[in-house]
Design a protein around this motif. Structure first.
Motif, PDB file in Angstrom:
ATOM      1  N   LEU A  11       0.822  -1.200   0.000  1.00 33.05           N
ATOM      2  CA  LEU A  11       0.000   0.000   0.000  1.00 33.05           C
ATOM      3  C   LEU A  11       0.863   1.259   0.000  1.00 33.05           C
ATOM      4  CD1 LEU A  11      -2.799   1.451   0.478  1.00 33.05           C
ATOM      5  CD2 LEU A  11      -2.332   1.203   2.925  1.00 33.05           C
ATOM      6  N   ILE A  12       0.506   2.210  -0.854  1.00 33.29           N
ATOM      7  CA  ILE A  12       1.052   3.575  -0.789  1.00 33.29           C
ATOM      8  C   ILE A  12      -0.142   4.527  -0.741  1.00 33.29           C
ATOM      9  CG2 ILE A  12       2.323   5.388  -1.996  1.00 33.29           C
ATOM     10  CD1 ILE A  12       4.120   3.305  -3.196  1.00 33.29           C
ATOM     11  N   VAL A  13      -0.152   5.408   0.244  1.00 33.51           N
ATOM     12  CA  VAL A  13      -1.239   6.367   0.413  1.00 33.51           C
ATOM     13  C   VAL A  13      -0.677   7.780   0.423  1.00 33.51           C
ATOM     14  CG1 VAL A  13      -3.153   7.146   1.850  1.00 33.51           C
ATOM     15  CG2 VAL A  13      -2.554   4.733   1.815  1.00 33.51           C
ATOM     16  N   VAL A  14      -1.224   8.636  -0.433  1.00 32.94           N
ATOM     17  CA  VAL A  14      -0.958  10.076  -0.360  1.00 32.94           C
ATOM     18  C   VAL A  14      -2.204  10.707   0.249  1.00 32.94           C
ATOM     19  CG1 VAL A  14      -0.460  12.178  -1.634  1.00 32.94           C
ATOM     20  CG2 VAL A  14       0.484  10.005  -2.419  1.00 32.94           C
ATOM     21  N   SER A  15      -2.066  11.340   1.401  1.00 29.48           N
ATOM     22  CA  SER A  15      -3.241  11.923   2.043  1.00 29.48           C
ATOM     23  C   SER A  15      -2.841  13.012   3.019  1.00 29.48           C
ATOM     24  CB  SER A  15      -4.029  10.838   2.789  1.00 29.48           C
ATOM     25  OG  SER A  15      -5.158  11.391   3.435  1.00 29.48           O
ATOM     26  N   HIS A  16      -3.742  14.004   3.168  1.00 29.98           N
ATOM     27  CA  HIS A  16      -3.588  15.038   4.189  1.00 29.98           C
ATOM     28  C   HIS A  16      -4.483  14.751   5.381  1.00 29.98           C
ATOM     29  CE1 HIS A  16      -2.434  17.572   0.504  1.00 29.98           C
ATOM     30  NE2 HIS A  16      -1.332  17.300   1.159  1.00 29.98           N
ATOM     31  N   ASP A  17      -5.196  13.620   5.355  1.00 25.59           N
ATOM     32  CA  ASP A  17      -6.065  13.236   6.469  1.00 25.59           C
ATOM     33  C   ASP A  17      -5.207  12.569   7.540  1.00 25.59           C
ATOM     34  OD1 ASP A  17      -7.853  11.905   8.226  1.00 25.59           O
ATOM     35  OD2 ASP A  17      -9.403  11.889   6.680  1.00 25.59           O
ATOM     36  N   ARG A  18      -4.917  13.315   8.595  1.00 26.05           N
ATOM     37  CA  ARG A  18      -3.982  12.851   9.617  1.00 26.05           C
ATOM     38  C   ARG A  18      -4.508  11.623  10.354  1.00 26.05           C
ATOM     39  NH1 ARG A  18      -4.450  18.632  12.109  1.00 26.05           N
ATOM     40  NH2 ARG A  18      -6.552  18.113  11.373  1.00 26.05           N
ATOM     41  N   TYR A  19      -5.793  11.600  10.641  1.00 24.29           N
ATOM     42  CA  TYR A  19      -6.407  10.473  11.348  1.00 24.29           C
ATOM     43  C   TYR A  19      -6.288   9.200  10.504  1.00 24.29           C
ATOM     44  CZ  TYR A  19      -9.997   8.241  14.316  1.00 24.29           C
ATOM     45  OH  TYR A  19     -10.672   7.413  15.166  1.00 24.29           O
ATOM     46  N   PHE A  20      -6.602   9.326   9.226  1.00 25.22           N
ATOM     47  CA  PHE A  20      -6.531   8.201   8.294  1.00 25.22           C
ATOM     48  C   PHE A  20      -5.101   7.654   8.212  1.00 25.22           C
ATOM     49  CE2 PHE A  20      -6.126   6.520   3.935  1.00 25.22           C
ATOM     50  CZ  PHE A  20      -7.206   5.644   3.894  1.00 25.22           C
ATOM     51  N   MET A  21      -4.137   8.552   8.094  1.00 30.76           N
ATOM     52  CA  MET A  21      -2.742   8.132   7.989  1.00 30.76           C
ATOM     53  C   MET A  21      -2.280   7.412   9.258  1.00 30.76           C
ATOM     54  SD  MET A  21      -1.592   8.921   4.980  1.00 30.76           S
ATOM     55  CE  MET A  21       0.074   9.489   4.715  1.00 30.76           C
ATOM     56  N   ASP A  22      -2.708   7.904  10.410  1.00 32.72           N
ATOM     57  CA  ASP A  22      -2.317   7.269  11.662  1.00 32.72           C
ATOM     58  C   ASP A  22      -2.805   5.826  11.737  1.00 32.72           C
ATOM     59  OD1 ASP A  22      -0.923   9.379  12.650  1.00 32.72           O
ATOM     60  OD2 ASP A  22      -2.420  10.028  14.096  1.00 32.72           O
ATOM     61  N   ARG A  23      -3.958   5.570  11.124  1.00 36.14           N
ATOM     62  CA  ARG A  23      -4.555   4.245  11.244  1.00 36.14           C
ATOM     63  C   ARG A  23      -4.020   3.230  10.240  1.00 36.14           C
ATOM     64  NH1 ARG A  23     -10.571   2.973  12.346  1.00 36.14           N
ATOM     65  NH2 ARG A  23      -9.445   1.048  12.735  1.00 36.14           N
ATOM     66  N   VAL A  24      -3.527   3.671   9.076  1.00 35.04           N
ATOM     67  CA  VAL A  24      -3.251   2.687   8.022  1.00 35.04           C
ATOM     68  C   VAL A  24      -1.786   2.529   7.636  1.00 35.04           C
ATOM     69  CG1 VAL A  24      -5.556   3.033   7.058  1.00 35.04           C
ATOM     70  CG2 VAL A  24      -3.643   4.274   6.072  1.00 35.04           C
ATOM     71  N   VAL A  25      -0.893   3.459   7.991  1.00 33.15           N
ATOM     72  CA  VAL A  25       0.491   3.341   7.526  1.00 33.15           C
ATOM     73  C   VAL A  25       1.443   3.045   8.679  1.00 33.15           C
ATOM     74  CG1 VAL A  25      -0.011   4.967   5.671  1.00 33.15           C
ATOM     75  CG2 VAL A  25       1.133   5.799   7.721  1.00 33.15           C
ATOM     76  N   ASP A  26       2.580   2.430   8.336  1.00 36.27           N
ATOM     77  CA  ASP A  26       3.581   2.134   9.371  1.00 36.27           C
ATOM     78  C   ASP A  26       4.863   2.949   9.207  1.00 36.27           C
ATOM     79  OD1 ASP A  26       4.832   0.735   7.230  1.00 36.27           O
ATOM     80  OD2 ASP A  26       3.760  -1.088   7.774  1.00 36.27           O
ATOM     81  N   HIS A  27       5.017   3.629   8.081  1.00 38.66           N
ATOM     82  CA  HIS A  27       6.107   4.594   7.962  1.00 38.66           C
ATOM     83  C   HIS A  27       5.782   5.582   6.854  1.00 38.66           C
ATOM     84  CE1 HIS A  27       8.729   3.384   4.398  1.00 38.66           C
ATOM     85  NE2 HIS A  27       7.826   2.434   4.416  1.00 38.66           N
ATOM     86  N   LEU A  28       6.566   6.675   6.797  1.00 38.36           N
ATOM     87  CA  LEU A  28       6.245   7.799   5.925  1.00 38.36           C
ATOM     88  C   LEU A  28       7.401   8.180   5.018  1.00 38.36           C
ATOM     89  CD1 LEU A  28       4.709  10.308   8.536  1.00 38.36           C
ATOM     90  CD2 LEU A  28       3.433   8.776   7.045  1.00 38.36           C
ATOM     91  N   PHE A  29       7.057   8.681   3.836  1.00 36.41           N
ATOM     92  CA  PHE A  29       7.953   9.521   3.046  1.00 36.41           C
ATOM     93  C   PHE A  29       7.456  10.948   3.247  1.00 36.41           C
ATOM     94  CE2 PHE A  29       9.414   6.416  -0.553  1.00 36.41           C
ATOM     95  CZ  PHE A  29      10.255   5.791   0.362  1.00 36.41           C
ATOM     96  N   VAL A  30       8.316  11.807   3.760  1.00 36.83           N
ATOM     97  CA  VAL A  30       7.955  13.209   3.963  1.00 36.83           C
ATOM     98  C   VAL A  30       8.613  14.025   2.855  1.00 36.83           C
ATOM     99  CG1 VAL A  30       7.934  15.160   5.554  1.00 36.83           C
ATOM    100  CG2 VAL A  30       7.843  12.820   6.449  1.00 36.83           C
ATOM    101  N   PHE A  31       7.792  14.571   1.942  1.00 34.25           N
ATOM    102  CA  PHE A  31       8.301  15.376   0.834  1.00 34.25           C
ATOM    103  C   PHE A  31       8.473  16.810   1.321  1.00 34.25           C
ATOM    104  CE2 PHE A  31       7.440  11.715  -1.496  1.00 34.25           C
ATOM    105  CZ  PHE A  31       7.830  11.852  -2.827  1.00 34.25           C
ATOM    106  N   LYS A  32       9.720  17.268   1.340  1.00 36.50           N
ATOM    107  CA  LYS A  32      10.016  18.598   1.859  1.00 36.50           C
ATOM    108  C   LYS A  32      10.260  19.620   0.757  1.00 36.50           C
ATOM    109  CE  LYS A  32      11.725  17.117   6.326  1.00 36.50           C
ATOM    110  NZ  LYS A  32      12.729  17.343   7.384  1.00 36.50           N
TER     111      LYS A  32
END
Length: 625
Positions: free
Chosen positions: A483-504
């Motif tokens: 799974l790869i998810v792009v989202s600004h929904d913080r609650y959703f991201m907290d529930r479904v992902v185990d690590h992040l790519f942070v684009f700066k």
């Protein structure tokens, strides 16, 4: 407390579809209300009716006298040819008019008119209004103030409209999906901005953290009725569960009683039925009540995912830029099996371009992307899909597949649609009649029909109702694939992902081990540590901090995942110690044959090596604290 808005007995239907019936509620001054309902249940229609943009069947809407109302539509429109800055100024008519009056008086030299304009400027505090407009637009990442509105994207248009409503400073603010098209930084800024405003608020949003932090009351539309919860979103969740449990119990009681009454009805001779007319009337009322208490089916997203091999995809020396705007620079990554990755970052940093490169929709400038042979993509794009507006929902799905495999069973397209809360009647509606959220749900349905083993979801939470989001989260948690998810929904991201790519931005991508909240906590700690270090160098560090136990600048606390790892290591080390002691006892017993003795000796060596590795990691984590 003064009441800004009073709604009594409001009803609205479109033909046979009843959205709500005789609903009543009020909005008090300074009250912050979040409106929640499933897609297609009339949330946006209700806001539009209150704002005067839609007719209603019956009831009354009464505003407090001289109340100033600001309304953010779900899909705002502006007059073509107007510039961004002028759009904001014109929508704030009174201040805009007095600024124009002052400019005309200055040019004409009319002292009497200039004096009157100066007084009006003072009364309305309009002197710094234009700079305030630019400041709010900049916070919402709109920096070209002379750009004409027709050249804006849909997301930019929504942000300009949001800015105009905020700048109006109304007494009652009505917001329809204010967080759509905002990146996380903008959402957090908006939370803070709204908390400082002294106004009442009625809004529809599916951003659950936003609801939790901004609202002090939740109104739910369900079964064409209104339910009120005097608290934030967390409080609403608890109380709604209690309401649904009570409704379920009441439904069972009504059904049991109805069975008894039905048996009585069947046993009554026709000639004597009139003698118990009151009881027969009561039976029909009971039957209606049992039907009305029937709880709607939940969205279920159970689909098969195909086998996925060990090789997923590998990126080597990847580069991509559009002119001076760098998306990725010399990027390496090897995606692991069953990995669940979240991608976050400000708008314009290249998140969507990154996944389009992975899918082969955009060509990289240099470098390689190797995708495993067993990977079957399922791609949900934030741009959605263009359904034929003249088609019925069932035909749009049948165009993709007549039959779908779910949990080892073959379902027809109609049966599959029912998993997504498209009733048989709804399936024969035309696509043009669907709400924005229902279209998104239909699109999600079409993505999952092919049983992918690698899902790529680009802003999947926009316009989906909270019930659908919750079930989607549960589905993704159990998804046996990547799974790869792009989202600004913080609650959703907290529930479904185990690590992040942070684009700066400018090609900088940080790989962070944890969910979004873990990342924000880490950022806060890093900022605090940097500030402490800067203060210490400049001699501004507080005296009490110097007397604290050693806590060097830059030292951080364990992340959520590190805490879990630390706790697990304690148990693993204890088990390995026990196994080592048992193996040594067996080896020294003198009762083992040569083969068993050799195997146990080799295992002791493995256990000792594992103990060394895990003990070293435990010490590293314990140093973090």
């Amino acid at each position: 407390m003064a009441i800004d808005l009073q709604i009594e007995g409001l009803s609205k239907s479109f033909g046979a579809l009843v959205l709500f019936e005789k609903i009543s509620f009020s909005v008090e001054s300074s009250q912050r209300i979040g409106l929640i309902a499933r897609n297609g249940k009339g949330k946006s229609t209700l806001l539009k009716i209150i704002a005067g943009g839609e007719n209603y069947d019956e009831g009354s809407i009464v505003f407090r006298k001289d109340l100033k109302v600001g309304y953010l539509e779900q899909e705002p429109r502006f007059e073509p040819g107007i510039k961004v800055l002028d759009a904001c100024l014109r929508r704030n008519g009174e201040k805009s008019a007095v600024i124009s009056r002052y400019e005309r008086a200055t040019q004409s030299g009319d002292e009497r008119e200039l004096h009157a304009a100066l007084e009006e400027m003072d009364r309305l505090s309009a002197w710094d209004f234009e700079s305030k407009v630019k400041q709010v637009l900049s916070k919402l990442k709109i920096t070209d103030f002379n750009q004409t509105v027709e050249t804006l994207s849909g997301g930019q248009m929504k942000r300009v409209a949001l800015a105009t409503v905020l700048l109006e400073e109304p007494d009652l603010m009505i917001l329809d999906e204010p967080t759509n098209h905002l990146d996380t930084e903008m959402v957090e800024w908006l939370e803070e901005y709204l908390s400082r405003l002294n106004c009442s608020l009625l809004m529809v949003t599916h951003d659950r953290y936003f609801l939790d932090r901004v609202c002090n009351e939740i109104i739910e539309i369900d079964d064409n009725r209104i339910y009120r919860y005097k608290g934030n979103y967390s409080y609403f969740l608890r109380k709604r569960d209690e309401r649904l449990e009570n409704a379920e119990a009441e439904m069972l009681r009504a059904r049991n009683l109805m069975r008894k009454e039905l048996d009585w009805m069947r046993r009554q001779p026709q000639a004597r039925a009139t003698k118990a007319k009151y009881r027969i009337d009561a039976f029909y009322k009971l039957e209606e009540k049992a039907a009305s208490l029937r709880r709607e089916a939940s969205v279920t997203l159970g689909t098969n995912s195909r086998y996925i091999g060990k090789k997923i995809f590998e990126m080597r020396a990847l580069n991509k830029a559009f002119g001076d705007r760098i998306i990725v620079k010399d990027f390496y990554y090897n995606f692991a099996r069953y990995e669940k990755l979240g991608i976050v970052g400000n708008n314009g940093t290249g998140k969507s371009t990154f996944i389009k490169m992975l899918l082969g929709h955009v060509q990289q400038d240099s470098g390689t992307i190797e995708v495993g042979e067993t990977v079957k993509w399922g791609y949900y794009s934030q741009d959605g899909i263009s359904f034929d507006e003249s088609m019925r929902v069932i035909d749009a799905v049948k165009k993709i597949a007549e039959v779908v495999e779910v949990g080892g069973k073959m379902l027809t397209a109609s049966q599959f649609l029912q998993h997504f809360l498209f009733s048989p009647a709804k399936q024969y509606d035309y696509v043009c009649k669907l709400s924005g959220g229902e279209r998104r749900r239909l699109y999600l349905c079409t993505v999952l029909m092919s049983s992918p083993n690698f899902l790529v979801l680009d802003e999947p939470t926009n316009d989906l109702d909270i019930d659908t989001l919750q079930v989607l989260e549960e589905y993704l948690a159990d998804f046996k694939g990547c799974l790869i998810v792009v989202s600004h929904d913080r609650y959703f991201m907290d529930r479904v992902v185990d690590h992040l790519f942070v684009f700066k931005g400018m090609g900088e991508i940080k790989d962070f081990p944890g969910n979004y909240t873990d990342y924000r906590d880490w950022c806060d700690e890093e900022k605090a540590a940097t500030k402490n270090a800067t203060d210490a160098k400049s001699g501004k560090a507080p005296k009490e901090e110097k007397s604290k136990p050693a806590n060097p600048a830059g030292k951080r606390k364990m992340t959520f995942n590190e805490k879990r790892e630390f706790q697990a290591l304690e148990g693993e080390i204890a088990m390995l110690e026990e196994e080592k002691a048992q193996l040594e006892s067996d080896i020294c017993s003198g009762t083992l044959d040569n083969d068993t003795l050799l195997k146990k000796s080799m295992r002791v060596a493995e256990v000792i090596e594992l103990l060394d590795v895990k003990s070293m990691r435990w010490l590293e984590l314990s140093e973090i604290g």
